[in-house]
Motif scaffolding. Sequence first.
Motif, PDB file in Angstrom:
ATOM      1  N   GLU A  88       8.205   6.373  13.240  1.00 54.11           N
ATOM      2  CA  GLU A  88       9.425   5.997  12.510  1.00 54.11           C
ATOM      3  C   GLU A  88       9.764   7.109  11.547  1.00 54.11           C
ATOM      4  OE1 GLU A  88       8.782   2.174  10.533  1.00 54.11           O
ATOM      5  OE2 GLU A  88       7.349   1.773  12.128  1.00 54.11           O
ATOM      6  N   LEU A  89      10.987   7.106  11.079  1.00 51.93           N
ATOM      7  CA  LEU A  89      11.350   8.056  10.033  1.00 51.93           C
ATOM      8  C   LEU A  89      10.853   7.519   8.697  1.00 51.93           C
ATOM      9  CD1 LEU A  89      14.908   8.909  11.249  1.00 51.93           C
ATOM     10  CD2 LEU A  89      12.937  10.449  11.148  1.00 51.93           C
ATOM     11  N   GLU A  94      13.000   0.049   2.639  1.00 50.92           N
ATOM     12  CA  GLU A  94      13.370   1.059   1.667  1.00 50.92           C
ATOM     13  C   GLU A  94      14.843   0.873   1.328  1.00 50.92           C
ATOM     14  OE1 GLU A  94      10.643   2.752   1.179  1.00 50.92           O
ATOM     15  OE2 GLU A  94      11.255   4.494   0.011  1.00 50.92           O
ATOM     16  N   TYR A 131      11.036  -1.770   7.734  1.00 49.81           N
ATOM     17  CA  TYR A 131      10.045  -1.164   8.616  1.00 49.81           C
ATOM     18  C   TYR A 131       8.734  -1.936   8.779  1.00 49.81           C
ATOM     19  CZ  TYR A 131       8.694   0.623   4.034  1.00 49.81           C
ATOM     20  OH  TYR A 131       8.369   0.728   2.722  1.00 49.81           O
ATOM     21  N   ASN A 146      -0.989  11.138   3.526  1.00 51.63           N
ATOM     22  CA  ASN A 146      -0.060  12.172   3.961  1.00 51.63           C
ATOM     23  C   ASN A 146      -0.721  13.201   4.854  1.00 51.63           C
ATOM     24  OD1 ASN A 146       2.257  11.337   2.646  1.00 51.63           O
ATOM     25  ND2 ASN A 146       1.523  12.183   0.713  1.00 51.63           N
ATOM     26  N   TYR A 205      11.966   7.009   5.236  1.00 51.22           N
ATOM     27  CA  TYR A 205      13.201   6.980   4.440  1.00 51.22           C
ATOM     28  C   TYR A 205      12.846   7.203   2.982  1.00 51.22           C
ATOM     29  CZ  TYR A 205      13.460   4.123   8.578  1.00 51.22           C
ATOM     30  OH  TYR A 205      13.288   3.656   9.839  1.00 51.22           O
ATOM     31  N   SER A 218      11.043   1.505  -2.519  1.00 49.79           N
ATOM     32  CA  SER A 218      10.518   0.488  -1.616  1.00 49.79           C
ATOM     33  C   SER A 218      10.724  -0.908  -2.181  1.00 49.79           C
ATOM     34  CB  SER A 218       9.055   0.713  -1.247  1.00 49.79           C
ATOM     35  OG  SER A 218       8.399   1.427  -2.227  1.00 49.79           O
ATOM     36  N   ARG A 273       8.112  -2.324  -5.522  1.00 53.26           N
ATOM     37  CA  ARG A 273       6.725  -2.057  -5.227  1.00 53.26           C
ATOM     38  C   ARG A 273       5.852  -2.117  -6.486  1.00 53.26           C
ATOM     39  NH1 ARG A 273       4.411   3.064  -1.978  1.00 53.26           N
ATOM     40  NH2 ARG A 273       3.079   3.808  -3.640  1.00 53.26           N
ATOM     41  N   VAL A 298       6.671   8.472   9.731  1.00 48.27           N
ATOM     42  CA  VAL A 298       5.496   7.625   9.541  1.00 48.27           C
ATOM     43  C   VAL A 298       4.982   7.231  10.921  1.00 48.27           C
ATOM     44  CG1 VAL A 298       4.543   5.567   8.474  1.00 48.27           C
ATOM     45  CG2 VAL A 298       6.489   6.726   7.402  1.00 48.27           C
ATOM     46  N   LEU A 348       0.834   5.425   1.465  1.00 55.19           N
ATOM     47  CA  LEU A 348       0.502   5.997   2.769  1.00 55.19           C
ATOM     48  C   LEU A 348      -0.264   7.295   2.575  1.00 55.19           C
ATOM     49  CD1 LEU A 348       3.913   5.718   4.669  1.00 55.19           C
ATOM     50  CD2 LEU A 348       1.824   4.478   5.228  1.00 55.19           C
ATOM     51  N   LYS A 404       4.716  14.728   6.318  1.00 51.59           N
ATOM     52  CA  LYS A 404       5.799  15.177   5.437  1.00 51.59           C
ATOM     53  C   LYS A 404       6.495  16.398   6.025  1.00 51.59           C
ATOM     54  CE  LYS A 404       5.387  12.512   1.733  1.00 51.59           C
ATOM     55  NZ  LYS A 404       5.409  12.572   0.308  1.00 51.59           N
ATOM     56  N   TYR A 417       0.815  -1.203   0.000  1.00 49.32           N
ATOM     57  CA  TYR A 417       0.000   0.000   0.000  1.00 49.32           C
ATOM     58  C   TYR A 417       0.849   1.253   0.000  1.00 49.32           C
ATOM     59  CZ  TYR A 417      -4.266  -2.596   0.942  1.00 49.32           C
ATOM     60  OH  TYR A 417      -5.340  -3.428   0.841  1.00 49.32           O
TER      61      TYR A 417
HETATM   62  P1  AMP Z   1       4.123   7.370  -0.584  1.00 51.12           P
HETATM   63  O1  AMP Z   1       4.987   6.763  -1.643  1.00 51.12           O
HETATM   64  O2  AMP Z   1       4.314   8.838  -0.409  1.00 51.12           O
HETATM   65  O3  AMP Z   1       2.699   6.919  -0.669  1.00 51.12           O
HETATM   66  O4  AMP Z   1       4.678   6.793   0.781  1.00 51.12           O
HETATM   67  C1  AMP Z   1       4.636   5.431   1.019  1.00 51.12           C
HETATM   68  C2  AMP Z   1       6.011   4.906   0.973  1.00 51.12           C
HETATM   69  O5  AMP Z   1       6.814   5.400   2.017  1.00 51.12           O
HETATM   70  C3  AMP Z   1       6.041   3.435   1.177  1.00 51.12           C
HETATM   71  O6  AMP Z   1       5.803   2.742  -0.021  1.00 51.12           O
HETATM   72  C4  AMP Z   1       7.432   3.198   1.658  1.00 51.12           C
HETATM   73  O7  AMP Z   1       8.246   2.880   0.543  1.00 51.12           O
HETATM   74  C5  AMP Z   1       7.907   4.542   2.177  1.00 51.12           C
HETATM   75  N1  AMP Z   1       8.384   4.506   3.557  1.00 51.12           N
HETATM   76  C6  AMP Z   1       9.552   5.028   3.955  1.00 51.12           C
HETATM   77  N2  AMP Z   1       9.741   4.847   5.255  1.00 51.12           N
HETATM   78  C7  AMP Z   1       8.678   4.178   5.725  1.00 51.12           C
HETATM   79  C8  AMP Z   1       8.302   3.690   7.011  1.00 51.12           C
HETATM   80  N3  AMP Z   1       9.084   3.883   8.096  1.00 51.12           N
HETATM   81  N4  AMP Z   1       7.143   3.033   7.115  1.00 51.12           N
HETATM   82  C9  AMP Z   1       6.342   2.851   6.032  1.00 51.12           C
HETATM   83  N5  AMP Z   1       6.644   3.299   4.798  1.00 51.12           N
HETATM   84  C10 AMP Z   1       7.801   3.958   4.650  1.00 51.12           C
END
Ligand code: AMP
Length: 814
Positions: A110-111, A170, A222, A83, A113, A117, A133, A283, A81, A309, A79
Amino acid sequence: MDIEKQIQNLRNELNEHNYNYYVLDSATISDYDFDIKLKELQELEMKHPEFFDVNSPTQRVGGEVTKNFETIPHEYRMYSLDNSYSKEDLLDWETRIKKQIDGDIQYTCELKYDGASISLTYENGVLVRAVTRGDGFHGDNVTANVKTIKSVPLRLKGTDYPHKFDIRGEIVLPYEGFNKMNEERIEIGEEPYRNPRNTASGSLKLQDSAEVAKRPLECLLYNITGSNLGISTQFESLEKARQWGFKVPSAAKIANSIDEVLEFIDHWNVHRHELPYETDGVVIKVNSLQQQEELGYTAKAPRWAMAYKFKAEQVSTKLNSITYQVGRTGAITPVANLEPVELAGTTVKRASLHNADQIEKLDIRVGDEVYVEKGGEIIPKILGVDLTKRPSHSKPTEYITTCPECETELVRQEGEAQHYCPNYNGCQPQIIGRIQHFVSRKAMDIDGLGKGIIEILYHHHKVSNYSDLYFLKYDEIEGIRMWLDNEDAGFKKNGQLQVKLGKAIYGLSQGWGNLTRAHSELIAKKIKKLQDVFDISEVPDGVDKRKFERFVTTLKKNLFKINLQEYFSFDHYVSFDLLLILKFPSSSLSLFGDNELEELNYIDEALLLNRFYTDKRFEDFIVKVCDRNRVGIQSLTAKNILKAIEISKSRPFGNVLYALGIRDVGEVSAKNLVNHFLTIENLIDASYDDLVSVRDVGESVANNVMQFFKDSKNVKIIDRLKACGVNFEIKKKKIESEKLNGLNFVVSGKFTIERDELKKMIEENGGKNISSLSKNTSYLIVGENMGPSKREKAEKENIKMISEVEFYELLKDE
Ligand code: AMP
Ligand code: ZN
């Protein structure tokens, strides 16, 4: 000691050193001693192939070459995330989830990163697969490349890991390694990479895993996914992962309220700059897995997690000009050309302005100082204008009314933000763009036909639409060539090439002083027009005096011989004609009438003139003046292109329909349309009502489809494609039987039919598809390009391997 034991001991020892160094960041052996032991192991393994292990530390050096990465489904979807950007957003989120859950909620912070992915699958403590991914449902199998990343454990520590699980993380490229890679590139004269994230994800798709092994990538984990994991909280899963040997950054923390979450955010907003790698946020996850399950997922993201963010970095810089790009559909995109500026580790030169409304809304004008922001996305955004710095004479930007490529009047449909060039059949970027789309991987998948090659074919009148591709003949395309535009060299105005002054000086001086590139640029900085060199009273700083004088003397002599008025030049540019005349003022140019000179807009034709000069430096001169790339179609390329075109005739109808490039008809709607209508004839005859009755086909797709087939030119193109044997129908091969009852299949590699089709056939005949090899696999169907690790595993487990043809044999009636 027996050999097997000795090998095992060495492997364990090396694994341990690797772990200490790459996961715990503390070295327990010198590089030298490590290499010695690794060599020893390599030799033993070579002598005793019977003890081969795909997860031996010797396998980390890579060497496996993957041409096409296999696409494989994720057992558990990856999935995205949601924001958030403020405290309010987080409180809203908390309110939402509290409605669904009784009791207290704890969070893991968590941070976030910033990398690529990855999903790693472990079975019985051994890494079996690493998949990108992709679209979240399917990703690319990049196992061979990921194995070379030293912080990815090939074999887990301890014994309490689940029998089978996925772990997500990541892949990042820490700054230090990134900078080192760039230093090396600059040294060999290559463009540096633009940012660590793209370089990390690009690395995963390198064909040669030995190249990946050289890159200092790291994998930060993570999330653990699977069933019966025996874990009850997110925080616990991080600790467990750490114990099993994964690299899990220690920043993670439990928070008991949103206030504590905000403390974590505030802390890292400042301290993240001290980390060795890029992070773009935090996160926040509901800690209890039980509660996570209750909350579930939206269509796109878990409800139990939220990304916060960090504010993107901003800078201000000058807007030098606005140019307009024409896309494949004729859509016009305004582009802001900026004074280059450093932002978040990259140099920003351009930003998209999206459309006329955006320009009007920002009231952005050439000469303005603008604020630029770079978030996670690659293309930076312009946020606004610093009005205090606006030049007093500035005027509002007037949006173009005609196409910058073909000068057709632009149109803008009611309710649409974008302007379009309606010259569908005569506007070069549209024509080329359509062909590019036609040959792309998800469409006809014709390898080797890049933009450059298509431009050559178009320029030489070999193709004017995609159906022409199927009529190309070897003799007609081998050896044709042209000069590709290089935007830094010059631009065309009214068919005349205008060359940048610095390049012009550099080219002209070949043979008259041989100025260097740098010196030519220094001179260009001092003047606006070529003839201004007379006005420089001293040799510009840093320029070689003798060379400069030789250049100016010859230039002067030649300038006097011609009537400059006839050769209009823009400031900082010199027209190409003028350069030719200056270079050879008394030569046979007079052989050519004015009209012929006008046709010199393509340098390739100018080169024809070469025949009339004995001067060997002519071609060299042109290359230096224009600094363009001359590209041609060489024999091998021609052969490969023709072969790929031939192969494309067997592409499934769904891909063909997608390839046609009907506006808004993406891969999915194309598939749905062909499954519904089965043949192109049915589709052409379909009424609006027929069309909208198809799954996922809405008003706009239906209208665009009808519009497309109403154009007789399109229908003619389709007829030509059909005549060449391009596939315009769905061939249903349903063979239903119980012949494969009780058999489990694994399919791997490429086949003459789509892999999904093969899988369907297995199921239609009573067989079962399973995703990975195990003792209860009955057959492994081996396709083209199957990875060697699969074969090894099958051999080890004694699984029968059969070819596609042998598989069809299984289905035959005795
Ligand atoms: P987004 O691509 O903006 O939807 O963000 C989701 C992505 O954040 C995920 O697919 C992960 O690759 C990345 N990510 C980096 N750090 C984390 C973390 N600590 N937990 C979950 N996702 C993370
Ligand atoms: Zn146009």
